[in-house]
Scaffold this motif. Sequence first.
Motif, short mmCIF file in Angstrom:
data_model
loop_
_atom_site.label_atom_id
_atom_site.label_comp_id
_atom_site.label_asym_id
_atom_site.label_seq_id
_atom_site.Cartn_x
_atom_site.Cartn_y
_atom_site.Cartn_z
N ARG A 201 -8.50 -6.69 9.82
CA ARG A 201 -7.18 -7.74 9.06
C ARG A 201 -6.90 -7.15 7.67
NH1 ARG A 201 -6.28 -12.90 6.15
NH2 ARG A 201 -8.32 -12.72 5.22
N LEU A 202 -7.49 -6.56 7.19
CA LEU A 202 -7.08 -5.88 5.87
C LEU A 202 -5.82 -4.83 6.07
CD1 LEU A 202 -7.80 -5.83 2.77
CD2 LEU A 202 -8.80 -3.90 2.81
N GLY A 203 -5.79 -4.20 7.19
CA GLY A 203 -4.75 -3.23 7.56
C GLY A 203 -3.71 -3.88 8.41
N LEU A 204 -4.08 -4.65 9.15
CA LEU A 204 -3.33 -5.34 10.22
C LEU A 204 -2.28 -6.46 9.54
CD1 LEU A 204 -4.76 -5.26 13.48
CD2 LEU A 204 -3.31 -3.62 12.36
N VAL A 205 -3.13 -7.35 8.60
CA VAL A 205 -2.42 -8.19 7.73
C VAL A 205 -2.65 -7.95 6.39
CG1 VAL A 205 -2.23 -10.78 7.11
CG2 VAL A 205 -2.83 -10.01 9.41
N PRO A 206 -1.99 -7.00 5.79
CA PRO A 206 -2.14 -6.40 4.46
C PRO A 206 -2.10 -7.19 3.39
CG PRO A 206 -0.11 -5.28 4.99
CD PRO A 206 -0.78 -6.10 6.22
N LEU B 105 -6.41 2.99 -3.35
CA LEU B 105 -7.28 2.41 -2.52
C LEU B 105 -8.29 1.45 -3.26
CD1 LEU B 105 -9.28 2.88 -0.04
CD2 LEU B 105 -10.13 5.17 -1.16
N GLN B 106 -8.57 1.62 -4.66
CA GLN B 106 -9.25 0.91 -5.36
C GLN B 106 -8.94 -0.53 -5.37
OE1 GLN B 106 -9.32 1.89 -9.56
NE2 GLN B 106 -10.82 0.23 -9.99
N LEU B 107 -7.42 -0.69 -5.31
CA LEU B 107 -7.16 -2.25 -5.18
C LEU B 107 -7.31 -2.60 -3.81
CD1 LEU B 107 -3.85 -2.10 -7.38
CD2 LEU B 107 -6.14 -2.45 -7.90
N VAL C 87 -0.80 -0.22 -1.26
CA VAL C 87 -1.97 -0.79 -1.13
C VAL C 87 -2.15 -0.78 0.39
CG1 VAL C 87 -3.44 -2.84 -1.47
CG2 VAL C 87 -2.32 -1.79 -3.44
N ALA C 88 -1.09 -1.64 1.11
CA ALA C 88 -1.24 -1.84 2.60
C ALA C 88 -1.35 -0.48 3.31
CB ALA C 88 0.29 -2.17 2.79
N GLN C 89 -0.93 0.71 2.98
CA GLN C 89 -1.22 1.88 3.42
C GLN C 89 -2.65 2.26 3.45
OE1 GLN C 89 0.80 3.68 5.67
NE2 GLN C 89 -1.14 5.06 5.96
N ALA C 90 -3.23 2.34 2.35
CA ALA C 90 -4.65 2.33 1.92
C ALA C 90 -5.43 1.62 2.64
CB ALA C 90 -4.97 2.38 0.50
N ALA C 91 -5.08 0.41 2.87
CA ALA C 91 -6.09 -0.48 3.55
C ALA C 91 -5.97 -0.07 5.00
CB ALA C 91 -5.52 -1.97 3.40
N LEU C 92 -4.90 0.21 5.58
CA LEU C 92 -4.71 0.57 6.95
C LEU C 92 -5.29 1.67 7.39
CD1 LEU C 92 -3.40 0.02 9.86
CD2 LEU C 92 -1.34 1.36 9.06
N GLU C 93 -5.31 2.82 6.23
CA GLU C 93 -5.78 4.10 6.65
C GLU C 93 -7.36 4.16 6.41
OE1 GLU C 93 -5.51 8.57 5.20
OE2 GLU C 93 -3.93 7.24 4.20
N PHE C 94 -7.95 3.53 5.43
CA PHE C 94 -9.28 3.87 5.02
C PHE C 94 -10.30 2.48 5.25
CE2 PHE C 94 -6.98 6.89 2.27
CZ PHE C 94 -7.84 7.76 2.34
N PHE C 95 -9.58 1.32 5.76
CA PHE C 95 -10.64 0.19 6.11
C PHE C 95 -10.42 -0.17 7.74
CE2 PHE C 95 -10.50 -0.17 1.66
CZ PHE C 95 -11.58 -0.77 1.50
N ALA C 96 -10.07 0.74 8.23
CA ALA C 96 -10.08 0.64 9.96
C ALA C 96 -11.42 0.56 10.35
CB ALA C 96 -9.48 1.93 10.49
#
Length: 461
Positions: free
Chosen positions: A355-360, A289-291, A419-428
């Motif tokens: 975009r961070l989650g959908l285009v990680p 998540l930090q990254l 990192v992609a999973q963290a982006a999708l989960e926490f930055f929605a």
Amino acid sequence: MTSATHRDAAEIGRTAQGPREVPPLGEQRAAADLSHVDTTLANGLRVLAVRKANVPLVELRLRIPFAGGEQLHAATAEVLAETMLTGTARRDRIGVDTELALIGGELSTSVDPERLAISGNALASGLPTLLDVLSDVLTSASYVDNEVARESARLVERLAVSRTQPRVIAREALLKHVYGEHPVTREIPQAEDVSRVTPEGVRALHAAAVLPRGSVLVLVGDIDPDNVVGEIEKALQGWKSEGSAAVLPALPQVTGGDVLLVPRDGAVQSQIRFIAQALPRTDPGYAALQLANLAYGGYFSSRLVENIREDKGYTYSAHSGFEFTGATATVGVDADTANEVTAAAVLETQYELGRLGLVPPTAEEVESVRQYAIGSLLTSTGSQTGLASQLAALASTGLGEEWLAAHPARLAAVTVDEVAQAALEFFAPTRFTGVVVGDAESLAPKLGALGGFTVGEPAAS
């Protein structure tokens, strides 16, 4: 700056002969093996002593949980912090300052809804004196009437100025929006409450709340950790109590929802503040998540900064980062913009969240933020001051030197998929709520067109 003249990092790095090659990364060095002791004294004080002998100095950080729910607690705590070093049973203000000056040292205090903090430093040879002054302050701070009256008057003046600052108004509005009446929202006391604080009230709060049990003392410097624990125990033997320092109640979960438009009539600039629940540093997924946060808005080459600062020029500064309170964590996004581009900046901020989650982040992005995270951590802990501050922050969740030493390896082990999973989960975008503070007459129509906004009460001034 307009998009027509904007050059991204790749263009800046390109020469007539082709892309400028980035120097190869050096081999990741192991964290320094710092000799340390992490123990709890008989009075309940946790002591974390670390040897870092690059200069003959020592850094001190004392953190005392200092929560309170009474109406005047925030005001009394602020006055206490302002007057704690103005005299003791053995030393007046000049005496405290003189003894610290003779050892090349200093002490300072600060307070927030979670803790009272005492920070200081001195020549390593002056540590006994530093500990003696600290003990004197902890056990017999005098809070004489004229000192309390003088500092209270100064505090009232500073509060009057502070409450006119847009960033302070936005911070207070955000905390009230997400946490309601929780004590964490009382970061800045009301001036009228400060004027009601008495010396008797300050002395009573000190006796009831400046307690060792549950507190943490961090020492970093040219010391022998094993021997210094005995020095600390001897110096602070008079500081004791059967009770424990008051811990802030757990924060409620931050849930996504409408963003609150806080009217500030006539303002020419707006403050955008978004917030969502995150992971504490003790969670195994924190490194990923930090990254992800760094890729979004955590450093200058992040997507958010590239978009609303470099490309579109909507703001001079945009940032995302973590805030840790007790065992909980949140991730926040902030930017200040001119009114005419506020709605557009909000739209792009939310767009980059999605975009961070959908285009990680790509493998290249992940490697870039990984090296930034590791490098900045090693840099920030390279000095005694930085290491002491980092350890004091970690100590609030029970962590210590071992966590800090192992974190570069955790960051190095994070995969692109994690990192992609963290982006999708926490930055929605749906996980975020927040506030926009600004002129409602000009902002409400445009923000209303975006949807997901409600208009609140005018900002206090």
